[in-house]
Structures are given as C-alpha cells and as structure tokens.
Design a protein around this motif. Structure first.
Motif, PDB file in Angstrom:
ATOM      1  N   UNK A  28      26.518  16.429   8.403  1.00  0.00           N
ATOM      2  CA  UNK A  28      27.187  16.762   7.174  1.00  0.00           C
ATOM      3  C   UNK A  28      27.442  18.257   7.194  1.00  0.00           C
ATOM      4  N   UNK A  29      28.669  18.621   6.856  1.00  0.00           N
ATOM      5  CA  UNK A  29      29.060  20.019   6.853  1.00  0.00           C
ATOM      6  C   UNK A  29      28.868  20.656   5.490  1.00  0.00           C
ATOM      7  N   UNK A  30      29.278  21.884   5.387  1.00  0.00           N
ATOM      8  CA  UNK A  30      29.106  22.654   4.156  1.00  0.00           C
ATOM      9  C   UNK A  30      29.772  21.972   2.965  1.00  0.00           C
ATOM     10  N   UNK A  31      30.976  21.445   3.142  1.00  0.00           N
ATOM     11  CA  UNK A  31      31.679  20.801   2.031  1.00  0.00           C
ATOM     12  C   UNK A  31      30.924  19.569   1.542  1.00  0.00           C
ATOM     13  N   UNK A  32      30.382  18.790   2.471  1.00  0.00           N
ATOM     14  CA  UNK A  32      29.639  17.587   2.089  1.00  0.00           C
ATOM     15  C   UNK A  32      28.326  17.945   1.386  1.00  0.00           C
ATOM     16  N   UNK A  33      27.654  18.980   1.863  1.00  0.00           N
ATOM     17  CA  UNK A  33      26.422  19.432   1.211  1.00  0.00           C
ATOM     18  C   UNK A  33      26.753  19.914  -0.195  1.00  0.00           C
ATOM     19  N   UNK A  34      27.829  20.666  -0.334  1.00  0.00           N
ATOM     20  CA  UNK A  34      28.241  21.162  -1.641  1.00  0.00           C
ATOM     21  C   UNK A  34      28.496  20.019  -2.611  1.00  0.00           C
ATOM     22  N   UNK A  92      27.930  28.652  -2.448  1.00  0.00           N
ATOM     23  CA  UNK A  92      26.526  28.502  -2.857  1.00  0.00           C
ATOM     24  C   UNK A  92      25.713  27.847  -1.751  1.00  0.00           C
ATOM     25  N   UNK A  93      26.298  26.883  -1.049  1.00  0.00           N
ATOM     26  CA  UNK A  93      25.600  26.266   0.080  1.00  0.00           C
ATOM     27  C   UNK A  93      25.280  27.333   1.119  1.00  0.00           C
ATOM     28  N   UNK A 153      25.847  24.354  15.254  1.00  0.00           N
ATOM     29  CA  UNK A 153      26.730  25.357  14.645  1.00  0.00           C
ATOM     30  C   UNK A 153      28.055  25.280  15.388  1.00  0.00           C
ATOM     31  N   UNK A 154      29.046  24.696  14.727  1.00  0.00           N
ATOM     32  CA  UNK A 154      30.359  24.513  15.307  1.00  0.00           C
ATOM     33  C   UNK A 154      31.291  25.627  14.842  1.00  0.00           C
ATOM     34  N   UNK A 155      32.471  25.688  15.424  1.00  0.00           N
ATOM     35  CA  UNK A 155      33.458  26.669  14.986  1.00  0.00           C
ATOM     36  C   UNK A 155      33.779  26.483  13.506  1.00  0.00           C
ATOM     37  N   UNK A 156      33.732  25.243  13.028  1.00  0.00           N
ATOM     38  CA  UNK A 156      34.007  24.941  11.624  1.00  0.00           C
ATOM     39  C   UNK A 156      32.830  25.276  10.719  1.00  0.00           C
ATOM     40  N   UNK A 157      31.664  25.542  11.296  1.00  0.00           N
ATOM     41  CA  UNK A 157      30.489  25.887  10.507  1.00  0.00           C
ATOM     42  C   UNK A 157      29.292  25.046  10.891  1.00  0.00           C
ATOM     43  N   UNK A 158      28.187  25.243  10.174  1.00  0.00           N
ATOM     44  CA  UNK A 158      26.957  24.506  10.485  1.00  0.00           C
ATOM     45  C   UNK A 158      27.062  23.032  10.103  1.00  0.00           C
ATOM     46  N   UNK A 159      26.269  22.225  10.798  1.00  0.00           N
ATOM     47  CA  UNK A 159      26.206  20.787  10.537  1.00  0.00           C
ATOM     48  C   UNK A 159      24.738  20.408  10.388  1.00  0.00           C
ATOM     49  N   UNK A 160      24.427  19.701   9.319  1.00  0.00           N
ATOM     50  CA  UNK A 160      23.059  19.281   9.043  1.00  0.00           C
ATOM     51  C   UNK A 160      22.935  17.765   9.102  1.00  0.00           C
ATOM     52  N   UNK A 161      21.720  17.297   9.350  1.00  0.00           N
ATOM     53  CA  UNK A 161      21.417  15.870   9.251  1.00  0.00           C
ATOM     54  C   UNK A 161      21.390  15.498   7.767  1.00  0.00           C
ATOM     55  N   UNK A 162      22.028  14.399   7.410  1.00  0.00           N
ATOM     56  CA  UNK A 162      22.038  13.941   6.014  1.00  0.00           C
ATOM     57  C   UNK A 162      20.625  13.834   5.467  1.00  0.00           C
ATOM     58  N   UNK A 163      19.740  13.202   6.220  1.00  0.00           N
ATOM     59  CA  UNK A 163      18.373  12.976   5.747  1.00  0.00           C
ATOM     60  C   UNK A 163      17.651  14.285   5.466  1.00  0.00           C
ATOM     61  N   UNK A 164      17.881  15.302   6.280  1.00  0.00           N
ATOM     62  CA  UNK A 164      17.226  16.605   6.075  1.00  0.00           C
ATOM     63  C   UNK A 164      17.669  17.237   4.760  1.00  0.00           C
TER      64      UNK A 164
END
Length: 55
Positions: free
Chosen positions: A1-7, A16-17, A32-43
């Motif tokens: 999940x990227x920044x937009x999805x976390x937001x 804010x994210x 950490x991709x060119x588009x930004x960081x990616x996190x695990x949904x569960x985390x």
C-alpha cells in the motif's frame, strides 16, 4: 500500500502520512520505489489500531 492508500485508510492527507512515517513507531516500508514508499497492509492496519486511528 502506497502513501495515497495509507492516507485514505487513516482519513488524512498524503502529506500527513509523510509526517507520520517519520515517527519511531510507524512501520518501516517494505520497499522504496520511485513513486514512494510501500507498506504491508497488515503493518499499517496494526499500527493504526494500536494508536487508536482505526477500530
């Protein structure tokens, strides 16, 4: 999940994210991709529950 999805999950802006991601207790991204960081949904969901941001 990227920044937009976390937001969207947290009901905050992408900016804010970015601020939250600098907290010591915020999960580390799995990549950490060119588009930004990616996190695990569960985390992110676990962190959000632990800090009271989601039920």
């Amino acid at each position: 999940m990227g920044t937009a999805e976390v937001a969207k999950l947290l009901g905050v802006s992408r900016q804010r994210v970015n601020q939250l991601s600098h907290r010591d207790d915020f999960p580390e991204p799995v990549a950490r991709l060119a588009a930004g960081p990616v996190w695990q949904n569960a985390d992110i969901e676990r962190w959000a529950r632990d800090v009271g941001r989601i039920d």
